[in-house]
Design an enzyme around this catalytic site. Structure first.
Site, PDB file in Angstrom:
ATOM      1  N   ASP A  22      50.627   4.060  18.362  1.00 18.15           N
ATOM      2  CA  ASP A  22      51.760   4.087  17.432  1.00 18.15           C
ATOM      3  C   ASP A  22      51.976   5.476  16.840  1.00 18.15           C
ATOM      4  O   ASP A  22      53.105   5.935  16.640  1.00 18.15           O
ATOM      5  CB  ASP A  22      51.536   3.126  16.258  1.00 18.15           C
TER       6      ASP A  22
ATOM      7  N   HIS B 286      45.097   8.234  12.541  1.00 22.23           N
ATOM      8  CA  HIS B 286      46.247   7.366  12.298  1.00 22.23           C
ATOM      9  C   HIS B 286      46.528   7.270  10.794  1.00 22.23           C
ATOM     10  O   HIS B 286      47.681   7.363  10.365  1.00 22.23           O
ATOM     11  CB  HIS B 286      46.016   5.979  12.879  1.00 22.23           C
TER      12      HIS B 286
ATOM     13  N   GLY C 171      54.920   0.909  23.991  1.00 21.54           N
ATOM     14  CA  GLY C 171      56.328   1.237  23.800  1.00 21.54           C
ATOM     15  C   GLY C 171      56.513   2.437  22.884  1.00 21.54           C
ATOM     16  O   GLY C 171      57.312   3.330  23.168  1.00 21.54           O
ATOM     17  N   TRP C 172      55.760   2.453  21.770  1.00 24.26           N
ATOM     18  CA  TRP C 172      55.822   3.622  20.882  1.00 24.26           C
ATOM     19  C   TRP C 172      55.465   4.903  21.640  1.00 24.26           C
ATOM     20  O   TRP C 172      56.122   5.944  21.485  1.00 24.26           O
ATOM     21  CB  TRP C 172      54.849   3.460  19.721  1.00 24.26           C
TER      22      TRP C 172
ATOM     23  N   TYR D  79      41.825   4.986   7.978  1.00 24.89           N
ATOM     24  CA  TYR D  79      41.297   4.669   9.304  1.00 24.89           C
ATOM     25  C   TYR D  79      40.702   5.945   9.909  1.00 24.89           C
ATOM     26  O   TYR D  79      41.268   6.527  10.843  1.00 24.89           O
ATOM     27  CB  TYR D  79      42.402   4.118  10.217  1.00 24.89           C
TER      28      TYR D  79
END
Length: 637
Positions: A159, A148, A232-233, A152
């Site tokens: 996402d 990501h 949703g992403w 991280y």
């Protein structure tokens, strides 16, 4: 009392859209975004300039759809204005730091590709190449999933699939990098394999391959909850990737299946009371949880687009779309003044880990993040959801096949990948010379787009409702043109006689082969004259003005169009003039057996003259395109 007032407001908003009294909700949200949002320092710092952040990129995605649906250049200019704050003539991107290896930074590459495809300006292509280069060296998990962020390590978040994969796929399609498609399928597969919960079908927000993070389950590496916007992403990423994923690639069906599983799981958790979704998807009854606007918009968008594109069955999802969109408006949308609306209850951010104020992924953490109106991460998805729901204008139960000729019009040019590819008056052309916007209008009225790259026969046209032939080639345009001939003309005429709708768009003499083309058109009483009318000089648009008379039976709102460098028409029985200017016939139609023919002496409705960027507002080519398409679709048997 307040609840009753809010319901009345929602009904009024719907009525305004339905009866055409005001702008559609997608456009109202876009106007709100342009006029009054994003005043914070990330976007307004004059010295440092705006941040290269995905937040604005999501809004720009919505703006693209509003521009395409309205033909209003205001929205295009807003998109271009934002990107031009970042991109110089050499393709350098201000405030973009690829060495950060933040997957979020890939998102705005889609706006660059959009601008390149429409304008042809190399600076946008060069800038998109710089974004692509980040992915070439972006760190990955051991099996190959993109981290990501560099800060991280070994983590994949839902996402990130939206931030990178739609751009990655579109860039692959543009530049002919076939190896990317396998990688795209793998990214979604890795995420689903690790994050999907077998019991609910939902996906956890994040996965840590190293299992070192405090938020990660020490056995599975997974975060604790199903965060709605994360899902949703992921869902939006899937429907957007499929726009540019090859039909013949074996991984395409795998992506469709992942999409179907994801949307099926999401649908089960649609709140029966509000018809939208909670911030933590499966814990709607837990105290403190709340319905959230951005995720709910994303789910409606993904479902509506998936149904429209045929990725998932309409019978399984349409009720969720209808209820979901009504719920969006009722729960979250309030008036913001004339032609403006606000979207409320948008969570500003939710993440995992970090060095400051560690985000442990607990329920309490998610509930602690601030919620506010008109956050761009809610504005953009709502524009997309509203645009998608507003898109369909058809009253037909089944689609009408719209077939565009690429045989008589068969021009090639070198594409960005160095290959010679068909162009000029084709569905996929987003530049001035393409029929991209006309194709969208056909789709809005129930058309399904096809291209015929060989000589037509009754059999090849059998399933077509509308057949379009535009600007047949001369030797100046194609080394070995495919000329119309008596055999082809008879095949087409027989198809029209049986009920087909033929749409003929010629051009002026010298830019179109007319002598052989008339072999076909004369069968219907139509002859394209080898002349040159409306030879416009510079920006003297009045030289191309054509007034539309009343009672054409086709054009109701359209009063004036712009059409330049055309051939006029001679119309004899069964043809009849529809539009004249002085003594010249500009548009003619002909009833022929059970079918009908529409003819005009110019390609006319290509992007340059319907997208609103060039013509003064008095010329209604965009309105004319809508009215003509609706008429053609209705005539199709």
């Amino acid at each position: 009392m307040k609840k009753g007032i809010h319901i009345i407001l929602c009904l009024l908003l719907f009525a305004q859209v339905s009866f055409g009294q005001e702008k559609a909700l997608s456009e109202k949200m876009a106007i709100t975004a342009m006029d009054s949002l994003y005043k914070d320092s990330r976007f307004t710092n004059k010295e440092k300039g705006p941040q290269w952040t995905y937040d604005m990129g999501v809004v720009l995605e919505g703006m693209v759809e509003v521009w395409r649906n309205t033909g209003d250049k205001t929205y295009f200019e807003y998109i271009q204005g934002w990107m031009d704050q970042f991109v110089d003539d050499n393709g350098h991107i201000r405030n973009y730091r690829p060495e950060e290896y933040n997957i979020d930074h890939i998102k705005n590459g889609r706006s660059l590709l959009f601008l390149y495809k429409v304008t042809g300006k190399q600076k946008y292509l060069k800038a998109s190449e710089n974004v692509y280069k980040q992915l070439l060296t972006h760190p990955r998990t051991k099996e190959g999933g993109f981290w990501h962020k560099k800060i991280y390590p070994y983590q994949m978040w839902l996402d990130g699939l939206y931030m990178a994969q739609p751009f990655y796929t579109e860039y692959a399609e543009l530049m002919g990098i076939d190896s990317i498609y396998d990688d795209v399928v793998n990214q979604f597969t890795y995420m689903e394999n690790h994050a999907r919960d077998e019991k609910t079908g939902l996906l956890y927000h994040g996965w840590d391959e190293s299992r070192n993070e405090r938020w990660a389950n020490p056995e599975t590496g997974l975060s604790k909850h199903f965060w709605a916007r994360g899902m949703g992403w992921y869902a939006m990423a899937l429907v957007d990737v499929l726009d540019y994923f090859p039909m013949e690639h074996p991984g395409r069906e795998k992506l469709v299946q992942i999409l179907h599983r994801t949307l099926t799981a999401v649908a089960k958790y649609q709140d029966p009371k509000t018809s939208v979704w909670y911030d933590i998807v499966d814990l709607g009854t837990r105290e403190g949880n709340y319905v959230e606007a951005s995720a709910s918009s994303m789910f409606v968008y993904a479902m509506a687009k998936a149904v429209r594109k045929g990725y998932v069955p309409k019978k399984d999802f349409q009720k969720h779309i209808d209820k979901g969109y009504a719920g969006l408006v009722k729960q979250f949308i309030t008036s913001g003044g004339p032609d403006r609306v606000n979207i409320n209850h948008v969570v500003t951010v939710s993440g995992l880990g970090g060095s400051k104020n560690y985000r442990d992924g607990s329920f309490e953490y998610y509930m602690s993040e601030p919620v506010k109106p008109n956050d761009p991460k809610g504005v953009g998805p709502f524009i997309l959801a509203a645009s998608e729901v507003e898109f369909d204008k058809t009253t037909r139960d089944r689609p009408v096949n719209i077939t565009l000729d690429n045989y008589y019009n068969d021009e090639y040019k070198k594409a960005p990948d160095g290959q010679m590819k068909p162009y000029h008056y084709l569905w996929d052309g987003q530049d001035n010379n393409g029929f991209f916007l006309l194709g969208r209008i056909f789709e809005q009225y129930g058309g399904k787009l096809h291209t015929l790259r060989e000589a037509p026969t009754k059999e090849k046209l059998a399933n077509s409702g509308v057949y379009i032939i535009v600007d047949p080639d001369t030797e100046k345009e194609t080394a070995s043109p495919n000329y119309m001939n008596e055999t082809d003309a008879n095949e087409i005429a027989d198809w029209v006689r049986a009920g087909g709708v033929l749409f003929l768009l010629a051009n002026d003499a010298g830019n179109c082969e007319l002598a052989q083309f008339n072999t076909l058109s004369r069968k219907f009483g139509i002859t394209f004259n080898e002349d040159n009318r409306n030879m416009v000089k510079g920006n003297n648009y009045g030289m191309g003005a054509i007034n539309i008379p009343p009672n054409t039976g086709i054009f109701q709102k359209t009063k004036k169009i712009y059409i330049k460098e055309i051939s006029t028409i001679e119309a004899i029985n069964p043809a009849r003039p529809v539009v004249r200017d002085q003594d010249d016939v500009i548009i003619a139609t002909a009833k022929f057996g059970k079918g009908i023919v529409f003819a005009i002496g110019d390609p006319w409705l290509y992007n340059e003259y319907v997208d609103g960027r060039k013509l003064p507002a008095e010329y209604q080519n965009f309105d004319a395109a809508n009215e003509l398409v609706e008429w053609l679709i209705k005539k199709a048997k």
